[in-house]
Design an enzyme around this catalytic site. Structure first.
Site, PDB file in Angstrom:
ATOM      1  N   GLY A  48      -1.143  10.065  -1.521  1.00  0.00           N
ATOM      2  CA  GLY A  48      -1.991  11.261  -1.457  1.00  0.00           C
ATOM      3  C   GLY A  48      -1.252  12.556  -1.202  1.00  0.00           C
ATOM      4  O   GLY A  48      -1.603  13.589  -1.773  1.00  0.00           O
TER       5      GLY A  48
ATOM      6  N   VAL B  79      -5.363  13.145   6.682  1.00  0.00           N
ATOM      7  CA  VAL B  79      -6.312  13.351   5.583  1.00  0.00           C
ATOM      8  C   VAL B  79      -5.527  13.259   4.277  1.00  0.00           C
ATOM      9  O   VAL B  79      -4.563  14.010   4.079  1.00  0.00           O
ATOM     10  CB  VAL B  79      -7.009  14.728   5.681  1.00  0.00           C
ATOM     11  CG1 VAL B  79      -7.913  14.967   4.466  1.00  0.00           C
ATOM     12  CG2 VAL B  79      -7.801  14.820   6.982  1.00  0.00           C
ATOM     13  N   GLY B  80      -5.900  12.345   3.431  1.00  0.00           N
ATOM     14  CA  GLY B  80      -5.186  12.163   2.145  1.00  0.00           C
ATOM     15  C   GLY B  80      -5.826  13.012   1.056  1.00  0.00           C
ATOM     16  O   GLY B  80      -6.603  13.931   1.305  1.00  0.00           O
ATOM     17  N   ASP B  81      -5.528  12.691  -0.174  1.00  0.00           N
ATOM     18  CA  ASP B  81      -5.989  13.482  -1.327  1.00  0.00           C
ATOM     19  C   ASP B  81      -7.436  13.176  -1.721  1.00  0.00           C
ATOM     20  O   ASP B  81      -8.122  14.008  -2.307  1.00  0.00           O
ATOM     21  CB  ASP B  81      -5.069  13.230  -2.524  1.00  0.00           C
ATOM     22  CG  ASP B  81      -5.075  11.756  -2.948  1.00  0.00           C
ATOM     23  OD1 ASP B  81      -5.069  10.893  -2.050  1.00  0.00           O
ATOM     24  OD2 ASP B  81      -5.110  11.479  -4.151  1.00  0.00           O
TER      25      ASP B  81
ATOM     26  N   THR C 157      -8.271   2.176  -2.711  1.00  0.00           N
ATOM     27  CA  THR C 157      -9.043   3.328  -3.193  1.00  0.00           C
ATOM     28  C   THR C 157      -9.905   2.904  -4.369  1.00  0.00           C
ATOM     29  O   THR C 157      -9.450   2.159  -5.238  1.00  0.00           O
ATOM     30  CB  THR C 157      -8.074   4.450  -3.622  1.00  0.00           C
ATOM     31  OG1 THR C 157      -7.397   4.897  -2.465  1.00  0.00           O
ATOM     32  CG2 THR C 157      -8.806   5.616  -4.249  1.00  0.00           C
TER      33      THR C 157
ATOM     34  N   THR D  29      -5.552   7.819  -7.502  1.00  0.00           N
ATOM     35  CA  THR D  29      -5.106   6.905  -6.461  1.00  0.00           C
ATOM     36  C   THR D  29      -3.584   6.947  -6.430  1.00  0.00           C
ATOM     37  O   THR D  29      -2.949   7.147  -7.460  1.00  0.00           O
ATOM     38  CB  THR D  29      -5.594   5.470  -6.711  1.00  0.00           C
ATOM     39  OG1 THR D  29      -5.126   4.613  -5.660  1.00  0.00           O
ATOM     40  CG2 THR D  29      -5.143   4.927  -8.058  1.00  0.00           C
TER      41      THR D  29
HETATM   42  N1  ASP Z   1      -4.657   8.228  -2.387  1.00  0.00           N
HETATM   43  C1  ASP Z   1      -4.998   7.528  -1.130  1.00  0.00           C
HETATM   44  C2  ASP Z   1      -4.453   8.322   0.045  1.00  0.00           C
HETATM   45  O1  ASP Z   1      -3.340   8.816  -0.073  1.00  0.00           O
HETATM   46  C3  ASP Z   1      -4.380   6.145  -1.074  1.00  0.00           C
HETATM   47  C4  ASP Z   1      -4.564   5.306  -2.312  1.00  0.00           C
HETATM   48  O2  ASP Z   1      -4.984   5.823  -3.378  1.00  0.00           O
HETATM   49  O3  ASP Z   1      -4.255   4.101  -2.259  1.00  0.00           O
HETATM   50  O4  ASP Z   1      -5.111   8.399   1.054  1.00  0.00           O
END
Ligand code: ASP
Length: 137
Positions: A55, A30-32, A1, A52
């Site tokens: 999520g 779908v992540g954050d 990320t 990051t």
């Molecule tokens: N936050 C991101 C997700 O969950 C992954 C990451 O930050 O490495 O999609």
């Protein structure tokens, strides 16, 4: 990320987050990162934030919107609001990670509950700073 936060000469705040998601994620997950208030948030009166980490936890905790709310409704500064969410609240929801957070005055902080977080920023007086671990100056 990869995340970015910025404030311009008009004190307008902006935040952006781009991610490939979590390793071995289910198709269609779908992540954050794309969800405003979870992994990405910007509001001129409070904070630009990009997160990051796991999520699902950042979504459940409405992480970046909560940083903004703590500033707006509790009068917390950006560092204490970001610390409260990332270090005190999200781990209780079962996840770790980090956030870069910047307020309209250019005050920046990058707390993380993960072991490290690659962070780079440009200070007001034009100095480039990079760090991975919290104990680095
Ligand atoms: N936050 C991101 C997700 O969950 C992954 C990451 O930050 O490495 O999609």
């Amino acid at each position: 990320t990869v995340g970015a936060v910025a404030v311009d000469g008009e004190k307008d705040l902006a935040a952006a987050t781009s991610t490939g998601g979590l390793t071995n994620k289910m198709a269609g997950r779908v992540g954050d990162s794309p969800l405003i208030g979870a992994g990405t948030y910007a509001k001129n009166s409070t904070v630009a934030a990009s997160a990051t980490g796991q999520g699902e936890v950042f979504i459940r905790g409405a992480a970046t919107a909560t940083i903004s709310d703590l500033m707006e409704f509790e009068g917390e500064d950006v560092a204490s609001a970001a610390y409260e969410v990332l270090i005190k609240r999200l781990p209780k929801l079962g996840g770790d990670g980090g956030v870069i957070a910047l307020d309209r005055h250019g005050t920046f902080d990058a707390p993380h509950s993960s072991e490290g977080m690659l962070t780079g920023y440009l200070t007001r007086d034009g100095k480039f700073v990079t760090r991975i671990f919290s104990d680095e100056s």
